[in-house]
Design an enzyme around this catalytic site. Structure first.
Site, short mmCIF file in Angstrom:
data_model
loop_
_atom_site.label_atom_id
_atom_site.label_comp_id
_atom_site.label_asym_id
_atom_site.label_seq_id
_atom_site.Cartn_x
_atom_site.Cartn_y
_atom_site.Cartn_z
N SER A 1 0.87 -1.18 0.00
CA SER A 1 0.00 0.00 0.00
C SER A 1 0.90 1.22 0.00
O SER A 1 1.78 1.35 0.86
CB SER A 1 -0.88 0.01 1.25
N ASP B 1 -5.20 3.28 -1.56
CA ASP B 1 -6.22 3.61 -0.56
C ASP B 1 -6.88 4.95 -0.88
O ASP B 1 -6.25 6.00 -0.80
CB ASP B 1 -5.56 3.68 0.82
N MET C 1 -9.60 7.61 0.24
CA MET C 1 -10.34 8.03 1.44
C MET C 1 -11.02 9.37 1.18
O MET C 1 -10.44 10.24 0.53
CB MET C 1 -9.38 8.16 2.62
N HIS D 1 -8.90 0.41 -3.14
CA HIS D 1 -9.70 0.20 -1.92
C HIS D 1 -10.46 1.50 -1.65
O HIS D 1 -9.88 2.48 -1.21
CB HIS D 1 -8.72 -0.15 -0.78
N MET E 1 -10.43 -6.01 6.87
CA MET E 1 -9.62 -4.96 7.51
C MET E 1 -9.14 -5.47 8.87
O MET E 1 -9.94 -5.98 9.65
CB MET E 1 -10.46 -3.70 7.72
N ASP F 1 -5.76 -6.46 5.30
CA ASP F 1 -5.24 -5.10 5.17
C ASP F 1 -5.19 -4.40 6.53
O ASP F 1 -6.23 -4.20 7.15
CB ASP F 1 -6.16 -4.33 4.19
C1 DX5 Z 1 -5.86 1.71 6.16
C2 DX5 Z 1 -5.57 1.31 4.73
C3 DX5 Z 1 -4.44 0.36 4.62
C4 DX5 Z 1 -3.14 0.92 5.10
C5 DX5 Z 1 -2.20 -0.17 5.46
O1 DX5 Z 1 -7.02 2.46 6.20
O2 DX5 Z 1 -6.70 0.69 4.16
O3 DX5 Z 1 -4.31 -0.13 3.30
O4 DX5 Z 1 -2.51 1.71 4.13
O5 DX5 Z 1 -1.09 0.39 6.07
P1 DX5 Z 1 -0.30 -0.40 7.20
O6 DX5 Z 1 0.21 -1.65 6.56
O7 DX5 Z 1 0.77 0.54 7.60
O8 DX5 Z 1 -1.28 -0.71 8.30
ZN ZN Z 2 -6.39 -0.39 2.21
#
Ligand code: DX5
Ligand code: ZN
Length: 243
Positions: A28, A55, A57, A86, A157, A195
């Site tokens: 990611s 990702d 958001m 995602h 998640m 994830d």
């Molecule tokens: C969190 C994201 C993840 C995140 C993972 O909301 O969906 O994909 O980037 O990062 P790490 O591996 O650092 O938890």
């Molecule tokens: Zn993610």
């Protein structure tokens, strides 16, 4: 353009949805250095990444804002690996087509934001991408009972979405195993992606319990050696045996 006609027309892309061979390490890029994204991506790829996890958001469903289709399109030009988008956004149907056009090969929406899942999943498929549904750590896998065989993957998640670098929530390990059992019993080919907080300490156990695609953000991109970090994780993953 009508949604049904949205397939990848640009060179280097196939019209059919692309999923990686598994097991697969999916870095990611959330914690990567965006000023040197091309180098970061090339390094992770050289270390054994099989796809990239992007990702998205919206500042509503999760308390953070990240990237839109423009950035996905820019990343698509940097790599030939599949792009796994995602969507941590409200009303995801409004944006599926744009992300598919931008180069998304896999698109996941959150069950918590998508009340008409069959429609959303079909929309993703019609756009030429592989559909997945993501579940927050506190959402039980039973909410997917009626739709599981229609999904190319389920994204479990293992942190509450919103930020990279959070700690893995241990109860998700048994959730992975439970989903694996359910899938094996039903004969569905649906893949399991995990994830959040994935790293060298838990990647083997996650694979053994049934995960197919392992997302790793800060465990790969921590400002030091993304190629070496990816290589270590990819090697652990290759050696682990799914029960
Ligand atoms: C969190 C994201 C993840 C995140 C993972 O909301 O969906 O994909 O980037 O990062 P790490 O591996 O650092 O938890
Ligand atoms: Zn993610």
């Amino acid at each position: 353009m009508a949604v049904a006609s949205v397939v990848k027309e640009r060179p280097g892309h196939r019209a059919a949805a692309r999923m990686p061979a598994t097991p697969a390490l999916a870095p990611s890029i959330l914690t990567a250095d965006f000023g040197h994204l091309a180098d970061e991506i090339a390094a992770a790829e050289a270390g054994g990444a099989k796809l990239f996890h992007l990702d998205v958001m919206d500042g509503h469903f999760v308390p953070n804002l990240t990237m839109g289709p423009l950035v996905v399109e820019a990343i698509d030009r940097l790599t030939d690996l599949p792009l796994d988008v995602h969507l941590m956004i409200e009303q995801p149907d409004r944006y599926v087509e744009r992300f598919a056009r931008a180069g998304a090969d896999m698109i996941s929406v959150h069950q918590e934001t998508a009340p008409h899942l069959h429609r959303t999943v079909q929309l993703i498929r019609d756009c030429g991408a592989a559909p997945g549904v993501a579940l927050n750590p506190a959402t039980p896998i039973g909410v997917l009972d009626e739709i599981l065989p229609d999904l190319d993957y389920v994204l479990l998640m293992s942190v509450n979405p919103g930020f990279g670098g959070q700690r893995f929530i241990p109860s998700v390990m048994t959730k992975v195993a439970a989903l694996r059992r359910r899938l094996d019993e039903s004969g569905a080919k649906t893949k399991i992606e995990v994830d959040g907080g994935v790293g060298p300490d838990n990647i083997v156990a996650l694979r053994e319990n049934g995960a197919d695609i392992l997302v790793a953000g800060s465990a790969v991109f921590d400002g030091r050696d993304p190629k070496g970090r990816a290589r270590t994780l990819a090697a652990l993953l290759e050696r682990a045996r799914r029960r």
